[in-house]
Design a protein around this motif. Structure first.
Motif, PDB file in Angstrom:
ATOM      1  N   PHE A 184      23.752 -71.688-106.820  1.00 10.56           N
ATOM      2  CA  PHE A 184      22.564 -71.058-107.391  1.00 10.56           C
ATOM      3  C   PHE A 184      22.709 -69.532-107.419  1.00 10.56           C
ATOM      4  CE2 PHE A 184      21.183 -74.936-105.143  1.00 10.56           C
ATOM      5  CZ  PHE A 184      20.698 -75.670-106.218  1.00 10.56           C
ATOM      6  N   PRO A 185      23.704 -69.001-108.126  1.00  6.11           N
ATOM      7  CA  PRO A 185      23.950 -67.554-108.083  1.00  6.11           C
ATOM      8  C   PRO A 185      22.863 -66.710-108.747  1.00  6.11           C
ATOM      9  CG  PRO A 185      25.322 -68.572-109.741  1.00  6.11           C
ATOM     10  CD  PRO A 185      24.623 -69.681-109.016  1.00  6.11           C
ATOM     11  N   GLN A 186      22.069 -67.312-109.588  1.00  4.44           N
ATOM     12  CA  GLN A 186      21.072 -66.552-110.342  1.00  4.44           C
ATOM     13  C   GLN A 186      19.788 -66.263-109.550  1.00  4.44           C
ATOM     14  OE1 GLN A 186      22.114 -69.629-110.866  1.00  4.44           O
ATOM     15  NE2 GLN A 186      20.365 -70.969-111.137  1.00  4.44           N
ATOM     16  N   ARG A 187      19.645 -66.855-108.376  1.00 10.46           N
ATOM     17  CA  ARG A 187      18.419 -66.606-107.613  1.00 10.46           C
ATOM     18  C   ARG A 187      18.721 -66.504-106.125  1.00 10.46           C
ATOM     19  NH1 ARG A 187      16.469 -71.789-105.578  1.00 10.46           N
ATOM     20  NH2 ARG A 187      17.611 -73.445-106.597  1.00 10.46           N
ATOM     21  N   ALA A 188      17.830 -65.832-105.439  1.00  8.53           N
ATOM     22  CA  ALA A 188      17.955 -65.713-103.985  1.00  8.53           C
ATOM     23  C   ALA A 188      17.618 -67.062-103.344  1.00  8.53           C
ATOM     24  CB  ALA A 188      17.024 -64.636-103.456  1.00  8.53           C
ATOM     25  N   ILE A 189      18.368 -67.425-102.314  1.00 12.31           N
ATOM     26  CA  ILE A 189      18.080 -68.685-101.622  1.00 12.31           C
ATOM     27  C   ILE A 189      17.917 -68.450-100.146  1.00 12.31           C
ATOM     28  CG2 ILE A 189      19.146 -70.214-103.293  1.00 12.31           C
ATOM     29  CD1 ILE A 189      21.636 -70.259-101.559  1.00 12.31           C
TER      30      ILE A 189
END
Length: 184
Positions: free
Chosen positions: A179-184
């Motif tokens: 999920f590189p497009q959002r903070a997790i």
């Protein structure tokens, strides 16, 4: 064009002697493990001989986890031409995570300021950016954070040796890559 230089050997003298001492690894035993004589290991400890990449895994198995982590970061730094930071030398090289927390927080705050200052340049096409001072400062501040985090990670290995930090890092890396497009 700027290229990253990679080496197959590293000068690890800055941390090797201390790592061996704290791991109770003698020069004689290290020599036997690596297939070198005692003189060669002494040269590695003094910086007159480099540790070869193929010898690195055998040496790591003989060190305590925290010492192995410190040596790993410094080895990675050397073979990548310092694009990966080494650990901080001096008094801060052997501190626990609690002691490092304040310094890491301060470095992160400085990095955020630098990134905010460089935001307009970083969001522009490189060809239109005429003044790169803010970009350079953002790089320096991010590098400092990374540098102090190497010590923080190494201190976790020493302080909590029962945790499998390497497996945790591997899983986290996969999770972030998923999920590189959002903070997790």
């Amino acid at each position: 064009m700027n290229t990253i230089k990679i080496s197959d050997q590293a000068d690890v003298s800055r941390v090797l002697a201390d790592a061996m001492e704290r791991s109770h690894l003698t020069t004689v035993k290290a020599g036997k493990v690596l297939g070198y004589d005692q003189s060669s290991i002494s040269k590695m400890k003094s910086g007159n001989m480099k540790l070869k990449i193929e010898d690195f895994p055998r040496l790591m198995k003989e060190l305590k986890p925290g010492e192995a982590a410190l040596l790993s970061f410094n080895f990675a730094s050397e073979i990548t031409g310092h694009i990966i930071p080494s650990t901080v030398s001096g008094e801060l090289i052997r501190v626990d995570p609690y002691d490092l927390t304040g310094r890491v927080e301060d470095e992160i705050k400085q990095m955020i300021i630098a990134f905010n200052d460089a935001a307009d340049e970083l969001r522009s096409m490189p060809s239109v950016v005429t003044d790169r001072r803010d970009v350079v400062e953002a790089f320096k501040q991010a590098y400092d954070v990374f540098k102090f985090l190497t010590n923080f990670f190494a201190s976790l290995y020493s302080t909590y040796p029962d945790e499998n930090w390497q497996e945790m890092a591997y899983k986290r890396d996969r999770q972030v890559n998923k999920f590189p497009q959002r903070a997790i």
